[in-house]
Scaffold this active site. Structure first.
Site, PDB file in Angstrom:
ATOM      1  N   GLU A 187      56.887  33.668 -56.956  1.00 17.19           N
ATOM      2  CA  GLU A 187      56.256  32.605 -56.889  1.00 17.19           C
ATOM      3  C   GLU A 187      55.251  32.731 -55.486  1.00 17.19           C
ATOM      4  OE1 GLU A 187      54.109  29.464 -54.793  1.00 17.19           O
ATOM      5  OE2 GLU A 187      55.339  28.538 -54.431  1.00 17.19           O
ATOM      6  N   GLU A 207      44.054  32.703 -51.838  1.00 17.85           N
ATOM      7  CA  GLU A 207      45.637  33.022 -51.322  1.00 17.85           C
ATOM      8  C   GLU A 207      46.295  33.089 -51.229  1.00 17.85           C
ATOM      9  OE1 GLU A 207      45.325  31.208 -46.275  1.00 17.85           O
ATOM     10  OE2 GLU A 207      45.515  30.319 -48.110  1.00 17.85           O
TER      11      GLU A 207
END
Length: 369
Positions: free
Chosen positions: A119, A128
């Site tokens: 994930e 990010e």
């Protein structure tokens, strides 16, 4: 969850904050999408070896073990790896799941794996994110016939209304706060805003992806600069065009399972990302909105991206064919194509009728005599 070559120590330290993991774990849309994708595809995991990149508290690794994986390497660069060991032991999977406290770039495995699970997504998909590390893991550890969960991703953009920055401040408790709203909007002109947008404020609900990635094929260099030119949105409701809303989908390789952060789907911790326009514009159903989008890695921090949005005059730009907007040229082209298609259909029917007549009139030698 986190792992990447170019990140600073602060990036990994941020994932030692349990509030961050609490937010992700309690994001039911996110967690359930991964659980469904993994557990509904046991044939992919049974007896197979799995690498979980950025394992965090070990939740996805446990899903893989529940799906029948014979070995799972849960790789986590932050000290959350110690908590992951305890969670995995609590769920009685310590014999299957090995927790490794390491960046994936420093990892050594005894053999290649069948599946990579991660994930990795950030705000507007790439902010990010740790996709670089996932691609490194793919190139280094994934078998040629292996698969990735998720396997594909797409970023979308649509014009939107922003009452949270406009009309909501027309009057608050009997006080006009339009000047405050104006100052608020100015504070977001040079930076994206992560927020939740109601589906009713999306002005083009049939938005198409501005870019897509196949995670088995894409390369890290592709992520340095992503350019989407002449992104066209056809407005399907009358409203006020005040910003551009970005969201993403990720898809899994088997089963029809998608995790979407669209405003029309259940809210996730990613929410949506908004670019606030310097001025608002009234739009009507059928109007066309067009812009160029460019995402470029930030020079000082490669985990961040600079987003450039270049507004175009849709009336003077080339549109895809056919286009459903209400500009005259597109209406003419659409009508012409419709008429051409009808003529072609009629010709096909006539040909069929002629063929039928030939068949009916044919006689066997016995009948002729």
């Amino acid at each position: 969850m986190g792992d990447a070559t170019n990140g600073t120590d602060s990036y990994f330290l941020s994932y030692e904050d349990l509030e961050v993991h609490k937010l992700m774990i309690q994001d039911s849309a996110r967690t359930e999408a991964y659980r469904k994708a993994i557990l509904s595809n046991r044939q992919v995991f049974e007896g197979k070896t799995v690498l979980d990149v950025g394992a965090g508290t070990g939740l996805l690794s446990i899903f893989c073990a529940q799906a029948g994986a014979s070995k799972v390497y849960a790789v986590e660069a932050s000290n959350t790896s110690e908590l992951a060991r305890k969670v995995i032991e609590e769920n009685h999977f310590s014999d299957i799941i090995d927790v490794v406290n390491s960046k994936v770039e420093n990892l050594t495995l005894p053999y290649q794996v069948n599946v990579i699970v991660s994930e990795w997504m950030g705000f507007y998909l790439l902010h990010e994110s740790m996709l670089d590390s996932v691609l490194y893991a793919r190139d280094t550890f994934l078998r040629p016939d292996g698969c990735m969960f998720p396997s594909h991703c797409a970023l979308y953009a649509s014009p939107c209304s922003l009452p949270q920055m406009y009309s909501d401040f027309d009057e608050v408790s009997g006080v006009k706060l339009r000047k405050f709203a104006e100052a608020l909007r100015k504070s977001y002109l040079n930076r994206p805003k992560v927020m939740t947008i109601s589906s009713e404020n999306i002005l083009a609900t049939s938005a198409k992806p501005i870019f897509m990635l196949d995670l088995l094929q894409c390369q890290v260099d592709t992520l340095n600069e992503i350019v989407a030119e002449k992104c066209l949105s056809v407005v399907d409701k009358t409203g006020i065009y005040q910003g551009v809303c970005f969201w993403f989908d990720v898809k899994f390789p088997t089963d029809d399972c998608t995790l979407s952060t669209a405003p029309t789907c259940p809210e996730t911790h990613w929410k949506q990302t908004i670019i606030v326009l310097p001025a608002q514009m009234d739009v009507e159903e059928g109007d066309a909105v067009m812009f160029n989008v460019k995402l470029t890695r930030n020079d000082s921090n490669k985990r961040y991206y600079n987003i450039s949005l270049d507004m175009l005059d849709a009336e003077h730009e080339t549109h895809p064919t056919p286009c459903s907007c209400n500009y005259t040229k597109c209406k003419i082209i659409k009508t012409f194509l419709s008429v051409t298609e009808n003529i072609s259909d009629d010709d096909d029917e006539e040909d069929d009728e002629e063929d039928e007549c030939i068949i009916v009139e044919e006689k066997t030698p016995e009948e002729e005599t």
